[in-house]
Design a protein around this motif. Structure first.
Motif, PDB file in Angstrom:
ATOM      1  N   ASN A   1     -25.381 -40.259 -13.485  1.00  0.00           N
ATOM      2  CA  ASN A   1     -26.229 -40.136 -11.984  1.00  0.00           C
ATOM      3  C   ASN A   1     -25.457 -38.898 -11.533  1.00  0.00           C
ATOM      4  O   ASN A   1     -26.246 -38.260 -10.887  1.00  0.00           O
ATOM      5  CB  ASN A   1     -25.862 -41.443 -11.266  1.00  0.00           C
ATOM      6  CG  ASN A   1     -26.756 -42.550 -11.670  1.00  0.00           C
ATOM      7  OD1 ASN A   1     -27.620 -42.241 -12.780  1.00  0.00           O
ATOM      8  ND2 ASN A   1     -26.530 -43.768 -11.263  1.00  0.00           N
ATOM      9  N   ARG A   2     -24.279 -38.672 -11.185  1.00  0.00           N
ATOM     10  CA  ARG A   2     -23.662 -37.600 -10.418  1.00  0.00           C
ATOM     11  C   ARG A   2     -23.872 -36.369 -11.293  1.00  0.00           C
ATOM     12  O   ARG A   2     -24.247 -35.502 -10.476  1.00  0.00           O
ATOM     13  CB  ARG A   2     -22.089 -37.900 -10.565  1.00  0.00           C
ATOM     14  CG  ARG A   2     -21.412 -36.654 -10.029  1.00  0.00           C
ATOM     15  CD  ARG A   2     -21.183 -36.758  -8.307  1.00  0.00           C
ATOM     16  NE  ARG A   2     -20.928 -37.736  -7.744  1.00  0.00           N
ATOM     17  CZ  ARG A   2     -19.765 -37.987  -7.255  1.00  0.00           C
ATOM     18  NH1 ARG A   2     -18.863 -36.924  -6.973  1.00  0.00           N
ATOM     19  NH2 ARG A   2     -19.322 -39.047  -6.364  1.00  0.00           N
ATOM     20  N   ARG A   3     -23.992 -36.326 -12.466  1.00  0.00           N
ATOM     21  CA  ARG A   3     -24.313 -35.168 -13.169  1.00  0.00           C
ATOM     22  C   ARG A   3     -25.779 -34.933 -13.142  1.00  0.00           C
ATOM     23  O   ARG A   3     -26.133 -33.622 -12.983  1.00  0.00           O
ATOM     24  CB  ARG A   3     -24.001 -35.117 -14.594  1.00  0.00           C
ATOM     25  CG  ARG A   3     -22.545 -35.116 -14.868  1.00  0.00           C
ATOM     26  CD  ARG A   3     -21.894 -35.179 -16.276  1.00  0.00           C
ATOM     27  NE  ARG A   3     -20.684 -34.913 -16.614  1.00  0.00           N
ATOM     28  CZ  ARG A   3     -19.845 -35.367 -17.941  1.00  0.00           C
ATOM     29  NH1 ARG A   3     -20.530 -35.959 -18.606  1.00  0.00           N
ATOM     30  NH2 ARG A   3     -18.617 -35.306 -17.619  1.00  0.00           N
ATOM     31  N   ARG A   4     -26.558 -35.838 -13.184  1.00  0.00           N
ATOM     32  CA  ARG A   4     -28.226 -35.350 -12.804  1.00  0.00           C
ATOM     33  C   ARG A   4     -28.360 -35.009 -11.542  1.00  0.00           C
ATOM     34  O   ARG A   4     -29.148 -34.060 -11.261  1.00  0.00           O
ATOM     35  CB  ARG A   4     -28.962 -36.649 -13.229  1.00  0.00           C
ATOM     36  CG  ARG A   4     -29.242 -37.207 -14.712  1.00  0.00           C
ATOM     37  CD  ARG A   4     -30.118 -38.148 -14.742  1.00  0.00           C
ATOM     38  NE  ARG A   4     -29.844 -39.456 -14.391  1.00  0.00           N
ATOM     39  CZ  ARG A   4     -29.136 -40.559 -14.747  1.00  0.00           C
ATOM     40  NH1 ARG A   4     -28.758 -40.142 -15.971  1.00  0.00           N
ATOM     41  NH2 ARG A   4     -28.835 -41.474 -14.339  1.00  0.00           N
TER      42      ARG A   4
ATOM     43  N   LEU B   1     -26.212 -33.474  -9.699  1.00  0.00           N
ATOM     44  CA  LEU B   1     -25.600 -31.984  -9.553  1.00  0.00           C
ATOM     45  C   LEU B   1     -26.704 -31.086 -10.298  1.00  0.00           C
ATOM     46  O   LEU B   1     -26.914 -30.026  -9.934  1.00  0.00           O
ATOM     47  CB  LEU B   1     -24.364 -31.878 -10.383  1.00  0.00           C
ATOM     48  CG  LEU B   1     -23.598 -30.809 -10.333  1.00  0.00           C
ATOM     49  CD1 LEU B   1     -23.501 -30.042  -8.824  1.00  0.00           C
ATOM     50  CD2 LEU B   1     -22.232 -30.728 -11.098  1.00  0.00           C
ATOM     51  N   LYS B   2     -27.297 -31.457 -11.343  1.00  0.00           N
ATOM     52  CA  LYS B   2     -28.303 -30.686 -12.148  1.00  0.00           C
ATOM     53  C   LYS B   2     -29.671 -30.358 -11.104  1.00  0.00           C
ATOM     54  O   LYS B   2     -30.067 -29.212 -11.086  1.00  0.00           O
ATOM     55  CB  LYS B   2     -28.577 -31.475 -13.380  1.00  0.00           C
ATOM     56  CG  LYS B   2     -29.492 -30.624 -14.322  1.00  0.00           C
ATOM     57  CD  LYS B   2     -29.860 -31.183 -15.531  1.00  0.00           C
ATOM     58  CE  LYS B   2     -30.685 -30.452 -16.510  1.00  0.00           C
ATOM     59  NZ  LYS B   2     -31.021 -30.998 -17.824  1.00  0.00           N
ATOM     60  N   ARG B   3     -29.843 -31.515 -10.700  1.00  0.00           N
ATOM     61  CA  ARG B   3     -31.100 -31.335  -9.876  1.00  0.00           C
ATOM     62  C   ARG B   3     -30.957 -30.297  -8.551  1.00  0.00           C
ATOM     63  O   ARG B   3     -31.493 -29.651  -8.143  1.00  0.00           O
ATOM     64  CB  ARG B   3     -31.279 -32.679  -9.161  1.00  0.00           C
ATOM     65  CG  ARG B   3     -32.457 -33.595 -10.153  1.00  0.00           C
ATOM     66  CD  ARG B   3     -33.023 -34.908  -9.426  1.00  0.00           C
ATOM     67  NE  ARG B   3     -31.868 -35.604  -8.897  1.00  0.00           N
ATOM     68  CZ  ARG B   3     -31.371 -36.710  -9.206  1.00  0.00           C
ATOM     69  NH1 ARG B   3     -31.545 -37.099 -10.546  1.00  0.00           N
ATOM     70  NH2 ARG B   3     -30.451 -37.377  -8.559  1.00  0.00           N
ATOM     71  N   TYR B   4     -29.561 -30.566  -7.959  1.00  0.00           N
ATOM     72  CA  TYR B   4     -29.059 -29.674  -6.755  1.00  0.00           C
ATOM     73  C   TYR B   4     -29.083 -28.307  -7.267  1.00  0.00           C
ATOM     74  O   TYR B   4     -29.633 -27.319  -6.770  1.00  0.00           O
ATOM     75  CB  TYR B   4     -27.907 -30.191  -6.458  1.00  0.00           C
ATOM     76  CG  TYR B   4     -27.331 -29.247  -5.297  1.00  0.00           C
ATOM     77  CD1 TYR B   4     -27.790 -28.965  -4.127  1.00  0.00           C
ATOM     78  CD2 TYR B   4     -26.214 -28.413  -5.708  1.00  0.00           C
ATOM     79  CE1 TYR B   4     -27.176 -28.211  -3.280  1.00  0.00           C
ATOM     80  CE2 TYR B   4     -25.608 -27.413  -4.828  1.00  0.00           C
ATOM     81  CZ  TYR B   4     -26.247 -27.302  -3.734  1.00  0.00           C
ATOM     82  OH  TYR B   4     -25.628 -26.577  -2.781  1.00  0.00           O
ATOM     83  N   ARG B   5     -28.622 -28.071  -8.469  1.00  0.00           N
ATOM     84  CA  ARG B   5     -28.574 -26.486  -9.154  1.00  0.00           C
ATOM     85  C   ARG B   5     -29.879 -25.990  -9.389  1.00  0.00           C
ATOM     86  O   ARG B   5     -30.171 -24.826  -9.190  1.00  0.00           O
ATOM     87  CB  ARG B   5     -27.465 -26.375 -10.444  1.00  0.00           C
ATOM     88  CG  ARG B   5     -26.085 -26.669 -10.028  1.00  0.00           C
ATOM     89  CD  ARG B   5     -25.187 -26.567 -11.418  1.00  0.00           C
ATOM     90  NE  ARG B   5     -23.858 -26.733 -10.707  1.00  0.00           N
ATOM     91  CZ  ARG B   5     -23.045 -27.299 -11.805  1.00  0.00           C
ATOM     92  NH1 ARG B   5     -23.430 -27.381 -12.928  1.00  0.00           N
ATOM     93  NH2 ARG B   5     -21.717 -27.347 -11.309  1.00  0.00           N
ATOM     94  N   ALA B   6     -30.940 -26.944  -9.797  1.00  0.00           N
ATOM     95  CA  ALA B   6     -32.227 -26.677  -9.937  1.00  0.00           C
ATOM     96  C   ALA B   6     -32.723 -26.173  -8.714  1.00  0.00           C
ATOM     97  O   ALA B   6     -33.599 -25.129  -8.771  1.00  0.00           O
ATOM     98  CB  ALA B   6     -32.796 -27.497 -10.789  1.00  0.00           C
TER      99      ALA B   6
END
Length: 192
Positions: free
Chosen positions: A89-92, A94-99
């Motif tokens: 969940n944390r990685r997802r 972070l990925k959404r945030y970066r996108a």
């Protein structure tokens, strides 16, 4: 922890945790926090993040204490599974945030106004030096400059306004320009 409590299995402790016994939950934490933290640290490589996620795993365990069913006398498999899901969940996130950051429009270019301000200040300084220089001219030359340069009149109109011949206005303007050629630089030097 007493000897008697150490002999309790996770399942026995969790029955107490399920009804809200904080001391039993603290014992579960003491037993398994190191394993959960180590698991997350090996997966992430960041001590601070591993600590944060370990806290999140045990918070989830406390919140779901009434739902959790322990298999084979150990809560550790559930805790490690929760650690994996929490990390995913944390990685997802972070990925959404970066996108999102990548899609966000770039901030507008903000021009540097320093050059404009410096030019304006320099122009004001030169205008003040010119005003002081014109003020130092003899009255008859100053009047011609004020009417022709500042007032926008042509030399013929200035001659009419002053009640003098056109040639007189031309001669006064010529002398005024020559004097201003030396007066303005003197005034500018005073400002430095």
């Amino acid at each position: 922890m007493t000897e008697q409590r150490q002999d309790l299995t996770d399942q026995a402790l969790w029955h107490e945790v399920a009804v809200g016994d904080r001391a039993s939950f603290a014992e579960v934490f003491d037993r398994h926090a190191g394993a959960v933290y180590g698991h997350l640290l090996r997966r992430m490589g960041d001590h601070g993040e591993a600590e944060d996620l370990t806290s999140a795993v045990f918070l989830a365990a406390w919140r779901r204490r009434g739902e959790l069913r322990i298999d084979r006398d150990s809560v550790l498999p559930w805790l490690l599974g929760t650690a994996n899901r929490t990390l995913a969940n944390r990685r997802r996130a972070l990925k959404r945030y970066r996108a999102l950051v990548a899609r966000a429009p770039a901030p507008p270019d903000i021009p540097d106004h320093a050059d404009e301000v410096a030019a304006r200040l320099d122009a004001e300084r030169r205008a003040e030096a010119l005003r002081r220089s014109v003020g130092r001219l003899p009255r008859h030359e100053r009047e011609v400059v004020e009417l022709c340069v500042w007032g926008g009149l042509d030399q013929q109109a200035a001659a009419v306004a002053l009640g003098v011949a056109l040639g007189t206005v031309k001669a006064r303007m010529h002398r005024a320009r020559r004097r201003l050629g030396t007066l303005v630089p003197e005034e500018l030097e005073k400002d430095r």
